[in-house]
Enzyme design. Structure first.
Site, PDB file in Angstrom:
ATOM      1  N   PHE A  83      41.571 -21.797  40.463  1.00 33.34           N
ATOM      2  CA  PHE A  83      40.294 -21.211  40.900  1.00 33.34           C
ATOM      3  C   PHE A  83      39.261 -21.177  39.777  1.00 33.34           C
ATOM      4  CE2 PHE A  83      43.620 -19.188  43.460  1.00 33.34           C
ATOM      5  CZ  PHE A  83      43.119 -19.312  44.740  1.00 33.34           C
ATOM      6  N   SER A 127      34.946 -27.389  47.673  1.00 32.47           N
ATOM      7  CA  SER A 127      33.880 -26.725  48.421  1.00 32.47           C
ATOM      8  C   SER A 127      33.304 -27.676  49.460  1.00 32.47           C
ATOM      9  CB  SER A 127      32.789 -26.324  47.422  1.00 32.47           C
ATOM     10  OG  SER A 127      31.602 -25.988  48.097  1.00 32.47           O
ATOM     11  N   TYR A 151      26.635 -28.366  40.235  1.00 30.48           N
ATOM     12  CA  TYR A 151      27.840 -27.624  40.639  1.00 30.48           C
ATOM     13  C   TYR A 151      28.637 -28.457  41.646  1.00 30.48           C
ATOM     14  CZ  TYR A 151      30.762 -24.549  43.454  1.00 30.48           C
ATOM     15  OH  TYR A 151      31.820 -24.020  44.153  1.00 30.48           O
ATOM     16  N   LYS A 155      32.470 -30.451  41.421  1.00 28.55           N
ATOM     17  CA  LYS A 155      33.599 -30.354  42.363  1.00 28.55           C
ATOM     18  C   LYS A 155      33.999 -31.746  42.862  1.00 28.55           C
ATOM     19  CE  LYS A 155      34.261 -25.945  42.462  1.00 28.55           C
ATOM     20  NZ  LYS A 155      35.510 -25.377  41.973  1.00 28.55           N
ATOM     21  N   TYR A 185      36.311 -25.084  50.738  1.00 29.34           N
ATOM     22  CA  TYR A 185      35.940 -23.803  51.339  1.00 29.34           C
ATOM     23  C   TYR A 185      34.567 -23.906  51.972  1.00 29.34           C
ATOM     24  CZ  TYR A 185      39.001 -22.040  47.513  1.00 29.34           C
ATOM     25  OH  TYR A 185      40.003 -21.809  46.606  1.00 29.34           O
ATOM     26  N   PHE A 186      34.409 -23.199  53.091  1.00 32.11           N
ATOM     27  CA  PHE A 186      33.071 -23.016  53.645  1.00 32.11           C
ATOM     28  C   PHE A 186      32.505 -21.739  53.001  1.00 32.11           C
ATOM     29  CE2 PHE A 186      32.169 -26.656  56.284  1.00 32.11           C
ATOM     30  CZ  PHE A 186      33.325 -27.370  55.999  1.00 32.11           C
ATOM     31  N   ASN A 207      24.270 -15.074  46.839  1.00 33.10           N
ATOM     32  CA  ASN A 207      24.761 -15.393  48.177  1.00 33.10           C
ATOM     33  C   ASN A 207      24.406 -14.303  49.185  1.00 33.10           C
ATOM     34  OD1 ASN A 207      27.256 -16.661  46.224  1.00 33.10           O
ATOM     35  ND2 ASN A 207      26.203 -17.986  47.653  1.00 33.10           N
ATOM     36  N   ARG A 239      25.843 -21.079  58.889  1.00 35.31           N
ATOM     37  CA  ARG A 239      26.990 -21.386  58.029  1.00 35.31           C
ATOM     38  C   ARG A 239      28.277 -20.903  58.683  1.00 35.31           C
ATOM     39  NH1 ARG A 239      23.438 -23.597  56.085  1.00 35.31           N
ATOM     40  NH2 ARG A 239      22.701 -23.713  53.936  1.00 35.31           N
TER      41      ARG A 239
END
Ligand code: NAD
Ligand code: UD1
Length: 349
Positions: A83, A127, A151, A155, A185-186, A207, A239
């Site tokens: 992570f 992601s 970013y 990934k 991940y969403f 966020n 989302r």
């Protein structure tokens, strides 16, 4: 496999700390490595309280090869959940080198240390941001890839590096090949139902969910809704929000799959972790108000650069191959976010 030791990089962070709870509860031993650049040690104490179990913590940077090698020498690690990383899109545009250094180089050092220790099972935090421009708003794993900020590119580069590692094993006929799950991940939100661990952003949140909950509790004055003129059902961004506990359960399922028949000969495979359902910004505000009874003060502001109108997951592959699907609904996500916020108005102080 119960009793197996899992190295959790970034284990003091938001998602990593929830993963530690799930791992300990499932009977795994846990070793955490984190440099505390975006977290505190307090969540470890709290998750030990939740589970009644203990874990081993090393304060170290994943770019420090010597430190990682020592950890692999000392601990009987069987697999890694990775992570650790920097995650703020805006910051990545201002400081791309630190994102590539931390995320890409950091993962390379980790992979080297793993290979040297012959630990070749890895669950990686990717992601949905790795998906390129698409004609469909429901993302499927085989869609074209292509990120639009440093970013996201970090990934994507990591995904490519890990795919190359796995392919090299196939070429070289490795005895114990890499087994890698790239979990895309969403939008993870929510917190552990105890309210003891949750998301503790530094300063003003980027966020939506932490922003909304800080407005509701009175820490922030007003939410700005980033645009209401998108081609979506109410004009605001849509989302796929997923409860963090569902998300980390997906990691346990992925880990089990890596150790099962499907990955017997190795491989590197991507899985979407989302609910398959999209909610708009206004849906989130309305649900927040209904579940908490608090007013969320908001205004409609301009669009945020780089935001897409709408996307959500096709999560069928994770269901089919990992036996995982999200269980919690938006009310649960909001209720658990609010419980964490009310019990920890200043975060982990
Ligand atoms: P977080 O910042 O809460 O946790 C990341 C942890 O990694 C922090 O504890 C930080 O101190 C640690 N860390 C960072 N660089 C490190 C390094 N070089 N060495 C050791 N430790 C380091 O973030 P999170 O929300 O828990 O995200 C975890 C992972 O999931 C990240 O890789 C992130 O990119 C990815 N991800 C997150 C989201 C999200 O919405 N939160 C969405 C998609 C992907
Ligand atoms: C963002 C990142 C994404 C990253 C994810 C998790 C961008 C462009 N994308 O996703 O790469 O993987 O976080 O860290 O930063 N919104 C508001 N007001 C706010 C905040 C958000 O209206 O104050 C809206 C956004 O326009 C969006 C939705 O809420 O429609 C969700 O935003 P956010 O929580 O920031 O997540 P993403 O933008 O989806």
């Amino acid at each position: 496999m119960n009793g197996q030791t899992i190295l959790v990089t970034g284990g003091t962070g938001y998602i990593g700390s929830h993963a530690c709870v799930e791992l300990l509860t499932a009977g795994y031993q846990v070793v955490v490595v984190d440099n505390l650049s975006n977290s505190k040690v307090e969540p470890l104490r709290r998750l030990e309280q939740i589970t009644g179990k203990t874990l081993q913590f090393y304060e170290a940077d994943i770019r420090d090869k010597k430190a990682l090698t020592e950890i692999f020498d000392r601990e009987p690690i069987g697999a890694v959940m990775h992570f650790a990383g920097l995650k703020a899109v805006g910051e990545s545009c201002r400081q791309p080198l630190s994102y590539y250094h931390n995320n890409v180089y950091g993962t390379m050092v980790l992979a080297e240390a793993m290979a040297e220790a012959n630990v070749k099972q890895l669950v990686f935090s990717s992601s949905a941001t790795v998906y390129g421009e698409s004609t469909s708003v429901q993302y499927v794993e085989d869609f074209p890839l292509g990120a639009i900020n440093p970013y996201g590119r970090s990934k994507l580069m990591i995904e490519e590096i890990l795919r190359d590692l796995s392919a090299a094993d196939a070429i070289n006929g490795a005895q114990s090949p890499w087994k890698i799950a790239l979990l895309r991940y969403f939008n993870p939100i929510g917190a552990h139902e105890s309210g003891l661990i949750g998301e503790d952003p530094n300063g003003i949140p980027n966020n939506l969910m932490p922003y909304v909950s800080q407005v509701a509790i009175g820490k922030l004055a007003q939410l700005s809704v980033f645009g209401d003129d998108y081609p979506t059902r109410d004009g605001t961004g849509v989302r796929d929000y997923i409860h963090v506990v569902d998300l980390v359960k997906g990691h346990i399922k992925a880990l089990e799959a890596l150790q099962g028949e499907k990955f017997k000969s190795g491989g590197c495979k991507a899985y979407n972790l989302g609910t398959g359902r999209g909610y708009s910004v206004l849906d989130i505000i309305k649900t927040f108000e209904a579940v908490t009874g608090r007013k969320v003060n908001y205004k409609i502001g301009p669009r945020r650069a780089g935001d897409l109108p709408e996307y959500f997951a096709n999560a069928e592959l994770a269901y089919k191959e990992l036996g995982w699907k999200a269980e919690k609904n938006l009310d649960d996500m909001v209720a658990d976010t609010w419980n964490w916020q009310c019990k920890n108005p200043q975060g982990y102080v």
